[in-house]
Design an enzyme around this catalytic site. Structure first.
Site, mmCIF file in Angstrom:
data_model
loop_
_atom_site.group_PDB
_atom_site.id
_atom_site.type_symbol
_atom_site.label_atom_id
_atom_site.label_comp_id
_atom_site.label_asym_id
_atom_site.label_seq_id
_atom_site.Cartn_x
_atom_site.Cartn_y
_atom_site.Cartn_z
ATOM 1 N N CYS A 122 8.032 25.010 -24.261
ATOM 2 C CA CYS A 122 7.657 23.626 -23.920
ATOM 3 C C CYS A 122 6.601 23.566 -22.817
ATOM 4 O O CYS A 122 5.904 22.562 -22.677
ATOM 5 C CB CYS A 122 8.887 22.824 -23.521
ATOM 6 S SG CYS A 122 10.079 22.674 -24.851
ATOM 7 N N HIS A 167 5.925 16.571 -19.685
ATOM 8 C CA HIS A 167 6.467 17.047 -20.963
ATOM 9 C C HIS A 167 7.567 16.082 -21.395
ATOM 10 O O HIS A 167 8.401 15.667 -20.590
ATOM 11 C CB HIS A 167 7.023 18.460 -20.797
ATOM 12 C CG HIS A 167 7.853 18.903 -21.956
ATOM 13 N ND1 HIS A 167 7.410 18.807 -23.258
ATOM 14 C CD2 HIS A 167 9.112 19.413 -22.017
ATOM 15 C CE1 HIS A 167 8.355 19.259 -24.063
ATOM 16 N NE2 HIS A 167 9.392 19.629 -23.346
ATOM 17 N N ASN A 170 11.031 15.468 -28.717
ATOM 18 C CA ASN A 170 10.475 16.591 -27.963
ATOM 19 C C ASN A 170 9.658 17.457 -28.927
ATOM 20 O O ASN A 170 10.217 18.119 -29.800
ATOM 21 C CB ASN A 170 11.622 17.397 -27.346
ATOM 22 C CG ASN A 170 11.142 18.578 -26.518
ATOM 23 O OD1 ASN A 170 9.965 18.945 -26.553
ATOM 24 N ND2 ASN A 170 12.052 19.190 -25.784
HETATM 25 N N1 ACO Z 1 25.594 12.844 -31.249
HETATM 26 C C1 ACO Z 1 26.800 12.487 -30.808
HETATM 27 N N2 ACO Z 1 27.518 13.201 -29.924
HETATM 28 C C2 ACO Z 1 26.950 14.338 -29.467
HETATM 29 C C3 ACO Z 1 25.694 14.779 -29.889
HETATM 30 C C4 ACO Z 1 25.000 13.972 -30.822
HETATM 31 N N3 ACO Z 1 23.783 14.299 -31.288
HETATM 32 N N4 ACO Z 1 25.417 15.930 -29.263
HETATM 33 C C5 ACO Z 1 26.459 16.216 -28.468
HETATM 34 N N5 ACO Z 1 27.395 15.242 -28.593
HETATM 35 C C6 ACO Z 1 28.668 15.163 -27.923
HETATM 36 C C7 ACO Z 1 29.155 16.491 -27.420
HETATM 37 O O1 ACO Z 1 29.787 17.217 -28.443
HETATM 38 C C8 ACO Z 1 30.107 16.075 -26.343
HETATM 39 O O2 ACO Z 1 31.315 15.703 -26.948
HETATM 40 P P1 ACO Z 1 32.746 16.086 -26.269
HETATM 41 O O3 ACO Z 1 32.717 15.405 -24.945
HETATM 42 O O4 ACO Z 1 33.710 15.522 -27.238
HETATM 43 O O5 ACO Z 1 32.726 17.577 -26.163
HETATM 44 C C9 ACO Z 1 29.470 14.831 -25.758
HETATM 45 O O6 ACO Z 1 28.536 14.363 -26.749
HETATM 46 C C10 ACO Z 1 28.726 15.072 -24.474
HETATM 47 O O7 ACO Z 1 27.945 16.241 -24.628
HETATM 48 P P2 ACO Z 1 27.016 16.789 -23.483
HETATM 49 O O8 ACO Z 1 26.291 17.993 -23.957
HETATM 50 O O9 ACO Z 1 27.821 16.890 -22.232
HETATM 51 O O10 ACO Z 1 26.007 15.573 -23.344
HETATM 52 P P3 ACO Z 1 24.945 15.308 -22.262
HETATM 53 O O11 ACO Z 1 25.180 14.016 -21.613
HETATM 54 O O12 ACO Z 1 24.718 16.503 -21.387
HETATM 55 O O13 ACO Z 1 23.638 15.123 -23.158
HETATM 56 C C11 ACO Z 1 21.702 16.380 -23.793
HETATM 57 C C12 ACO Z 1 23.194 16.182 -23.988
HETATM 58 C C13 ACO Z 1 20.998 15.137 -24.255
HETATM 59 C C14 ACO Z 1 21.242 17.559 -24.608
HETATM 60 C C15 ACO Z 1 21.442 16.613 -22.298
HETATM 61 O O14 ACO Z 1 22.262 17.649 -21.799
HETATM 62 C C16 ACO Z 1 20.029 16.940 -22.010
HETATM 63 O O15 ACO Z 1 19.178 16.092 -22.106
HETATM 64 N N6 ACO Z 1 19.757 18.162 -21.611
HETATM 65 C C17 ACO Z 1 18.400 18.585 -21.371
HETATM 66 C C18 ACO Z 1 18.033 19.439 -22.477
HETATM 67 C C19 ACO Z 1 16.731 19.099 -23.065
HETATM 68 O O16 ACO Z 1 16.128 18.059 -22.922
HETATM 69 N N7 ACO Z 1 16.265 20.058 -23.773
HETATM 70 C C20 ACO Z 1 15.072 19.934 -24.442
HETATM 71 C C21 ACO Z 1 14.520 21.259 -24.629
HETATM 72 S S1 ACO Z 1 14.122 21.945 -23.113
HETATM 73 C C22 ACO Z 1 12.700 21.359 -22.729
HETATM 74 O O17 ACO Z 1 11.975 20.816 -23.497
HETATM 75 C C23 ACO Z 1 12.412 21.456 -21.360
#
Ligand code: ACO
Length: 323
Positions: free
Chosen positions: A113, A250, A280
């Site tokens: 990224c 980004h 993304n």
């Molecule tokens: N739809 C519905 N529920 C979901 C989904 C989905 N697509 N994905 C995960 N869940 C659920 C999980 O299973 C979890 O359920 P549980 O509590 O029953 O176990 C719940 O939602 C919460 O999951 P978390 O992973 O804790 O959710 P979080 O609030 O952290 O959000 C996310 C997840 C959006 C990925 C967040 O962690 C994030 O934005 N991280 C940054 C990662 C990122 O942006 N990466 C991009 C690539 S890296 C880059 O470009 C720099």
């Protein structure tokens, strides 16, 4: 002194649009969950047979037209991508050929990224040393090809697309008021590999593999790393958030962008956001966002613009420039 100025930009996204509601039939998810956690509402996904080279070529042609030059005027092409058409040759060489360019050199750069920021910084070095006068820098990705479409924690986050800029050598005073790239800062730390990686590759599994991510861990590190390279850009130039005309981060996640901008004191009206309609797009996200804001007239010649990215590796970096 020689500075590298952006003299044109172009972009391309596949015609096929996938809305959050379309993904409700693919994995157990909802439009509400995706919008609330990421800010993403839709993304463009390449159709069967549509490749990174196809997207990159279209963005490249648009950038050349915008810059008012032809491929004959280029010395080099650098393509940032983690989703090349083939393991080798470099996809940039394929794009070079399609543009009808048989002089100069083309190569790919891989920093996930952060790829566009790394490629732009590389191009800036070639220009400032006099090695090249004009370089086409492309970010192009088909991340849809390395997504596990059964994994709801990753497949909803990404999209496909391409953006490109043309860099040209211009004379500067060596002052922060110059046009062109004023400062660039790159970082990487391989100890974070397991938090964001692809579980395959030619040398390890002989497969392409799928993207794996510990989303919370990525989130936890992102804001600090982004802030680190932006503060380095401010220290190098004497500029601060109050001097910026535009912040083009980004586009990984709206919450990461908002948290970074807030921590740095950059007001929301100066932040270019495209993650809502692109998702993304990894190395393509910054040139896509930049080009959108140039095309709609927000970013104007003379504006002070800050690029920032963080991604797999981890890698992270910033580029501060006057357009
Ligand atoms: N739809 C519905 N529920 C979901 C989904 C989905 N697509 N994905 C995960 N869940 C659920 C999980 O299973 C979890 O359920 P549980 O509590 O029953 O176990 C719940 O939602 C919460 O999951 P978390 O992973 O804790 O959710 P979080 O609030 O952290 O959000 C996310 C997840 C959006 C990925 C967040 O962690 C994030 O934005 N991280 C940054 C990662 C990122 O942006 N990466 C991009 C690539 S890296 C880059 O470009 C720099």
């Amino acid at each position: 002194m020689i500075r590298s100025a952006i003299i044109g930009c172009g972009s391309y996204t596949p015609e096929n649009i996938v809305k959050n509601s379309d993904l409700e039939g693919v994995v157990e998810t909802s439009d509400e969950w995706i919008v609330q956690r990421t800010g993403i509402r839709q993304r463009h996904i390449a159709v069967e047979g549509e490749t990174t080279a196809d997207l990159g070529e279209k963005a490249a042609r648009a950038a050349l037209i915008h810059a008012g030059i032809t491929p004959d005027d280029l010395d080099m092409i650098i393509l940032a991508t983690s989703t090349p058409n083939n393991t080798f040759p470099a996809t940039s060489v394929e794009i070079q050929h399609r543009l009808g360019m048989s002089h100069g050199a083309a190569f790919d750069s891989q920093a996930v990224c952060s790829g566009f920021v790394f490629a732009l910084t590389t191009a800036d070095q070639y220009i400032r040393t006099g090695f090249a006068k004009r370089i086409l820098v492309i970010g192009a990705e088909t991340f849809s090809r390395i997504l596990d479409w059964n994994d709801r924690t990753t497949c909803v986050l990404f999209g496909d697309g391409a953006g490109a800029v043309v860099l040209e050598a211009v004379e500067g005073e060596g002052a922060p008021t110059d046009r062109g790239i004023l400062t660039a800062h790159l970082r990487s730390d391989g100890s974070h590999k397991q938090k964001l990686y692809v579980d395959g590759g030619p040398s390890s599994t002989k497969t392409v593999g799928f993207l794996r991510m510990e989303g919370r861990e990525v989130f936890r590190h992102a804001v600090g790393m982004i802030t680190d390279v932006i503060e380095a850009a401010y220290a190098a130039t004497g500029y601060g958030s109050e001097d910026l005309d535009w912040f083009v981060p980004h586009q990984a996640n709206k919450r990461i962008i908002d948290a970074s901008a807030k921590k740095l004191g950059i007001p929301p009206e100066k932040v270019v956001i495209t993650v809502d309609h692109h998702g993304n797009t990894s190395a393509a996200s910054i040139p896509l966002a930049f080009c959108e804001a140039v095309t709609d007239g927000r970013i104007k010649k003379g504006d002070l613009v800050l690029f920032e990215a963080m991604g797999g590796g981890f890698t992270w970096g910033s580029v501060l420039f006057r357009y």
